[in-house]
Each structure stands twice: as structure tokens, then as C-alpha cells.
Enzyme design. Structure first.
Site, short mmCIF file in Angstrom:
data_model
loop_
_atom_site.label_atom_id
_atom_site.label_comp_id
_atom_site.label_asym_id
_atom_site.label_seq_id
_atom_site.Cartn_x
_atom_site.Cartn_y
_atom_site.Cartn_z
CB CYS A 8 -9.33 11.47 119.30
SG CYS A 8 -7.80 10.22 119.03
CB CYS A 80 -4.70 10.06 120.57
SG CYS A 80 -5.27 11.75 121.38
#
Length: 131
Positions: A8, A80
Site C-alpha cells: 500500500c 490502493c
């Protein structure tokens, strides 16, 4: 045993939750690590919402992706939408997925709960598909 890397942006919320679920749901089936494009700290609300369902991530640490080698992992999951920012060798693993989940940082706890539940569902499917 397949080695999984969850990535992420800051390795503080989504990837930490994914690591916690994968350690629990994939115990004895997969090996798991999480990291971020940059390291920060594990978000206290992520720790809280995971503890609400009996998963303790208090000992997990935020780590930069640069501390790891792509060739050591079979499966790379971006949580993400940051897959486009990953070095090419990370994207070219046996399995690469970009889950593009909302960032709960700075959001109400309900968003943390929703993202936690989405992460759990996806991690469960991942563990099923690779074991």
C-alpha cells in the site's frame, strides 16, 4: 508454500489489515508480509477494528517496500491502486492484483469497518485460490 506481499502507500491501514487476515486465514498455507511505498506506522484505528474481530496486529510494523526483493515473492497484492507506482519486477510476479480499496485514514470508524470487511473477503478468496 506461496509467499505473499501486500503493498500500500504507507503500510498503515489496508495492507496491515490484509497481513493480519492472511496470517490468520492462511496460517500454514501461505507466508505473508506487508509493506508500503513508504513506511509510516500502523494506524491505531486499524489495530482497533481488527481487535474487535479477534485479530491482534499490534506487533506488526510498517516497512518500506525497498527493504524487500520482488523475486522472494510469488504473489503481490496492491491494496490502493498503487500498482502503477510499483517497480516493474513487483508487478511481474506469478500473481499480481490491484484491489484499489478506499483509504480509511482520516475517515470515520465506519469506513475502517467497511474496508476491513472488504479486505477480509478478498484475502479469504486469495487464500482459497492459491492453496
Amino acid at each position: 508454500m506461496k509467499k505473499v506481499m501486500f503493498v500500500c502507500k504507507k503500510n498503515s491501514c489496508r495492507s496491515q489489515m490484509a497481513e493480519g487476515f492472511a496470517r490468520t486465514l492462511g496460517e500454514g498455507k501461505i507466508s505473508v508480509t506487508s509493506s508500503g511505498l513508504e513506511a509510516s506506522q500502523v494506524h491505531p484505528t486499524a489495530v482497533q477494528v481488527m481487535s474487535e474481530i479477534g485479530i491482534d496486529i499490534t506487533d506488526q510494523k510498517s516497512k518500506p517496500l525497498s527493504d524487500f526483493k520482488a523475486e522472494d515473492y510469488d504473489i503481490v497484492i496492491s491494496l490502493c491502486g498503487c500498482g502503477v507506482n510499483l517497480p516493474e519486477d513487483w508487478v511481474l510476479r506469478e500473481v499480481f492484483q490491484d484491489w484499489q480499496l478506499d483509504d480509511p485514514d482520516g475517515q470515520p470508524i465506519e469506513v475502517f469497518h467497511r474496508v476491513r470487511d472488504e479486505v477480509k473477503e478478498r484475502v479469504a478468496k486469495l487464500v482459497e485460490s492459491v492453496t
